[in-house]
Design an enzyme around this catalytic site. Structure first.
Site, PDB file in Angstrom:
ATOM      1  N   TYR A  82       0.821  -1.214   0.000  1.00 13.43           N
ATOM      2  CA  TYR A  82       0.000   0.000   0.000  1.00 13.43           C
ATOM      3  C   TYR A  82       0.855   1.264   0.000  1.00 13.43           C
ATOM      4  O   TYR A  82       0.438   2.291  -0.528  1.00 13.43           O
ATOM      5  CB  TYR A  82      -0.893   0.044   1.252  1.00 13.43           C
ATOM      6  CG  TYR A  82      -2.196  -0.688   1.132  1.00 13.43           C
ATOM      7  CD1 TYR A  82      -2.247  -2.036   0.829  1.00 13.43           C
ATOM      8  CD2 TYR A  82      -3.394  -0.017   1.351  1.00 13.43           C
ATOM      9  CE1 TYR A  82      -3.453  -2.707   0.748  1.00 13.43           C
ATOM     10  CE2 TYR A  82      -4.608  -0.672   1.280  1.00 13.43           C
ATOM     11  CZ  TYR A  82      -4.633  -2.020   0.974  1.00 13.43           C
ATOM     12  OH  TYR A  82      -5.828  -2.655   0.895  1.00 13.43           O
ATOM     13  N   ASP A 116     -12.691  -8.924   4.463  1.00 13.88           N
ATOM     14  CA  ASP A 116     -13.983  -8.906   3.747  1.00 13.88           C
ATOM     15  C   ASP A 116     -14.493 -10.339   3.579  1.00 13.88           C
ATOM     16  O   ASP A 116     -15.694 -10.602   3.715  1.00 13.88           O
ATOM     17  CB  ASP A 116     -13.841  -8.272   2.347  1.00 13.88           C
ATOM     18  CG  ASP A 116     -14.101  -6.769   2.345  1.00 13.88           C
ATOM     19  OD1 ASP A 116     -13.708  -6.089   3.322  1.00 13.88           O
ATOM     20  OD2 ASP A 116     -14.701  -6.268   1.375  1.00 13.88           O
ATOM     21  N   LYS A 157       2.906 -15.341   2.388  1.00 13.47           N
ATOM     22  CA  LYS A 157       3.102 -16.065   1.122  1.00 13.47           C
ATOM     23  C   LYS A 157       4.600 -16.349   1.034  1.00 13.47           C
ATOM     24  O   LYS A 157       5.298 -15.921   0.105  1.00 13.47           O
ATOM     25  CB  LYS A 157       2.584 -15.193  -0.036  1.00 13.47           C
ATOM     26  CG  LYS A 157       2.600 -15.853  -1.384  1.00 13.47           C
ATOM     27  CD  LYS A 157       1.493 -16.868  -1.602  1.00 13.47           C
ATOM     28  CE  LYS A 157       1.633 -17.549  -2.945  1.00 13.47           C
ATOM     29  NZ  LYS A 157       0.738 -18.700  -3.138  1.00 13.47           N
ATOM     30  N   ASP A 188      -3.169 -18.302   0.468  1.00 13.63           N
ATOM     31  CA  ASP A 188      -4.155 -18.890  -0.450  1.00 13.63           C
ATOM     32  C   ASP A 188      -4.988 -19.974   0.236  1.00 13.63           C
ATOM     33  O   ASP A 188      -6.213 -19.969   0.186  1.00 13.63           O
ATOM     34  CB  ASP A 188      -3.509 -19.379  -1.760  1.00 13.63           C
ATOM     35  CG  ASP A 188      -2.225 -20.167  -1.562  1.00 13.63           C
ATOM     36  OD1 ASP A 188      -1.788 -20.346  -0.402  1.00 13.63           O
ATOM     37  OD2 ASP A 188      -1.646 -20.620  -2.568  1.00 13.63           O
ATOM     38  N   ASP A 242      -6.594  -6.936   4.270  1.00 16.45           N
ATOM     39  CA  ASP A 242      -7.724  -6.257   3.622  1.00 16.45           C
ATOM     40  C   ASP A 242      -8.649  -7.289   2.984  1.00 16.45           C
ATOM     41  O   ASP A 242      -9.857  -7.297   3.197  1.00 16.45           O
ATOM     42  CB  ASP A 242      -7.192  -5.285   2.560  1.00 16.45           C
ATOM     43  CG  ASP A 242      -8.318  -4.617   1.787  1.00 16.45           C
ATOM     44  OD1 ASP A 242      -9.281  -4.167   2.423  1.00 16.45           O
ATOM     45  OD2 ASP A 242      -8.235  -4.557   0.551  1.00 16.45           O
TER      46      ASP A 242
HETATM   47  C1  IPM Z   1     -10.422  -0.988   4.059  1.00 15.21           C
HETATM   48  C2  IPM Z   1     -10.537  -0.385   2.674  1.00 15.21           C
HETATM   49  C3  IPM Z   1      -9.311   0.480   2.376  1.00 15.21           C
HETATM   50  C4  IPM Z   1      -8.079  -0.429   2.406  1.00 15.21           C
HETATM   51  C5  IPM Z   1      -9.358   1.256   1.059  1.00 15.21           C
HETATM   52  C6  IPM Z   1     -10.622   2.061   0.914  1.00 15.21           C
HETATM   53  C7  IPM Z   1      -8.170   2.142   0.918  1.00 15.21           C
HETATM   54  O1  IPM Z   1     -10.717  -1.367   1.718  1.00 15.21           O
HETATM   55  O2  IPM Z   1     -10.297  -0.235   5.039  1.00 15.21           O
HETATM   56  O3  IPM Z   1     -10.515  -2.216   4.181  1.00 15.21           O
HETATM   57  O4  IPM Z   1      -7.791  -1.105   1.410  1.00 15.21           O
HETATM   58  O5  IPM Z   1      -7.414  -0.448   3.436  1.00 15.21           O
HETATM   59 MN    MN Z   2     -11.123  -3.347   2.564  1.00 14.71          MN
END
Ligand code: IPM
Ligand code: MN
Ligand code: NAD
Length: 352
Positions: free
Chosen positions: A135, A238, A177, A210, A234
């Site tokens: 990042y 999710d 990884k 993975d 990240d």
């Molecule tokens: C998160 C989001 C952010 C990230 C983006 C919006 C920059 O996806 O907080 O999970 O990737 O960290």
């Molecule tokens: Mn995110």
């Protein structure tokens, strides 16, 4: 207590207003709202102004909803992006540790697309490194090629490893990884050393990202605390939200250096849902505000040290869900306003 509030974009303002209503029941906070993300680009040409950053630095905690949306999407590197504000704020405040708890609530076992027997009893914490890795490495772009550099230093890995071992109940799964990436091989070595020297009573396992992605949704109960680098964290968080039933339920806390900052006071923490600005449902009044409420609870606990108020918010959310509250993302019809009323009613009951 001073709270800097950043409503941001999309559903951001829609879930911020009810959260401020909830906080007002719990204490006398000095709340100030500041433009951030796309809203700030529109008003000031940049996603994070010096004024907003200064207000965040001056606060006891920062509460953020979400930024971004199609209006500001661009592939042109010279144009400002809402997400730059978020990354800039995390970096400027030194918030290297992102804590993302993932808990399967009994009331929602049927809301997950995964089978009840798979998700039941899941209770894990994802500890995501937040200010390093791909990042923040150097980026290049020419007409013919582009690159993003991924770098990690030993101190960056040590401090996030300490956060994870310190938070774990019994086991840390360090995800990397290492079969391909040099940064992951360093990660594995340093995590192993921090473990052996400082946390030998906690179990440590190393796993590849993975197969972890697969195991997260086939055997989520396997995990206690996941420790991982910025981008893997990240993506995995999710994915892990599927276990709870919806991304609309997942809060997060971003914490910086526990030592007093050079200026003599600790940098404020940043508290925000894991989800984004959900442009597909923005403006309809149907966003699930619970991830934001639970982020406010993490703010009360980690940012301000108000444990009983934090617990009250969490149990009001649990109770509302047990009573049958279901927003659209959970397969129901409740609006943001109805969800808010359901939680506030339980909060009021608990407090009397
Ligand atoms: C998160 C989001 C952010 C990230 C983006 C919006 C920059 O996806 O907080 O999970 O990737 O960290
Ligand atoms: Mn995110
Ligand atoms: P998203 O998280 O915004 O949405 C993914 C899906 O989940 C959508 O279908 C959305 O409707 C749903 N969803 C998310 N939150 C919800 C809620 N509270 N209630 C009900 N449904 C909800 O991800 P995306 O669509 O990939 O990204 C949209 C924008 O958000 C992008 O610009 C992205 O960069 C940004 N983003 C910001 C943050 C942040 O500010 N912390 C985090 C992630 C993404």
């Amino acid at each position: 207590m001073r709270i800097a509030v950043l409503p941001g974009d999309g559903i951001g303002p829609e879930i911020t207003a009810p959260t401020l209503e909830l906080l007002a029941r719990l204490g006398d906070f000095e709340v100030t709202e500041h433009p951030f993300g796309g809203a700030s680009i529109d008003a000031h040409g940049t996603a994070l102004t010096d004024e907003t950053l200064a207000a965040c630095r001056d606060s006891d905690a920062v509460l953020l909803a979400a930024v971004g949306g199609p209006r500001w999407d661009t592939t042109d590197p010279s144009r400002p992006r809402p997400e730059q504000g978020l990354l800039g704020l995390r970096k400027a405040l030194g918030l290297y540790a992102n804590l993302r708890p993932v808990r399967a609530l009994d009331a929602l076992l049927e809301a997950s697309p995964l089978r009840r027997e798979v998700v039941e009893g899941t209770d894990m914490l994802i500890v995501r490194e937040l200010t390093g890795g791909i990042y923040f490495g150097e980026k290049t772009r020419t007409a013919e090629a582009a690159s993003d550099l991924c770098t990690y230093s030993v101190p960056e890995i040590e401090r996030i490893a300490r956060t994870a071992f310190g938070a774990a109940r019994s086991k840390v799964t360090s995800v990397d990884k290492a079969n391909v990436l040099e940064t992951s091989r360093l990660w594995r070595e340093v995590v192993g050393r921090v473990h052996a020297e400082e946390f030998p009573h906690i179990e440590l396992e190393h796993a590849l990202v993975d197969s972890t992605a697969m195991k997260l949704i086939t055997a989520p109960r396997h995990f206690d605390t996941i420790l991982t680098e910025n981008m893997f964290g990240d993506i995995l968080s999710d994915e892990a939200s599927v276990v709870t039933g919806s991304l609309g339920l997942l809060p997060s806390a971003s914490i910086g250096n526990p030592e007093p900052a050079a200026a003599g006071r600790r940098a404020p923490g940043l508290f925000e849902p894991v989800h984004g600005s959900a442009p597909d449902i923005a403006g309809q009044g149907i966003a699930n505000p619970l991830a934001m409420f639970l982020s406010a609870a993490l703010m009360l606990r980690h940012g301000l040290g108000w444990e009983s108020e934090a617990a009250a918010v969490e149990s009001a959310v649990d109770a509302a869900l047990r009573d049958g509250l279901r927003t659209r993302d959970l397969g129901g019809t409740a609006s943001t306003a109805e969800a808010t009323q359901a939680v506030l009613a339980h909060l009021d009951k608990e407090q009397t």
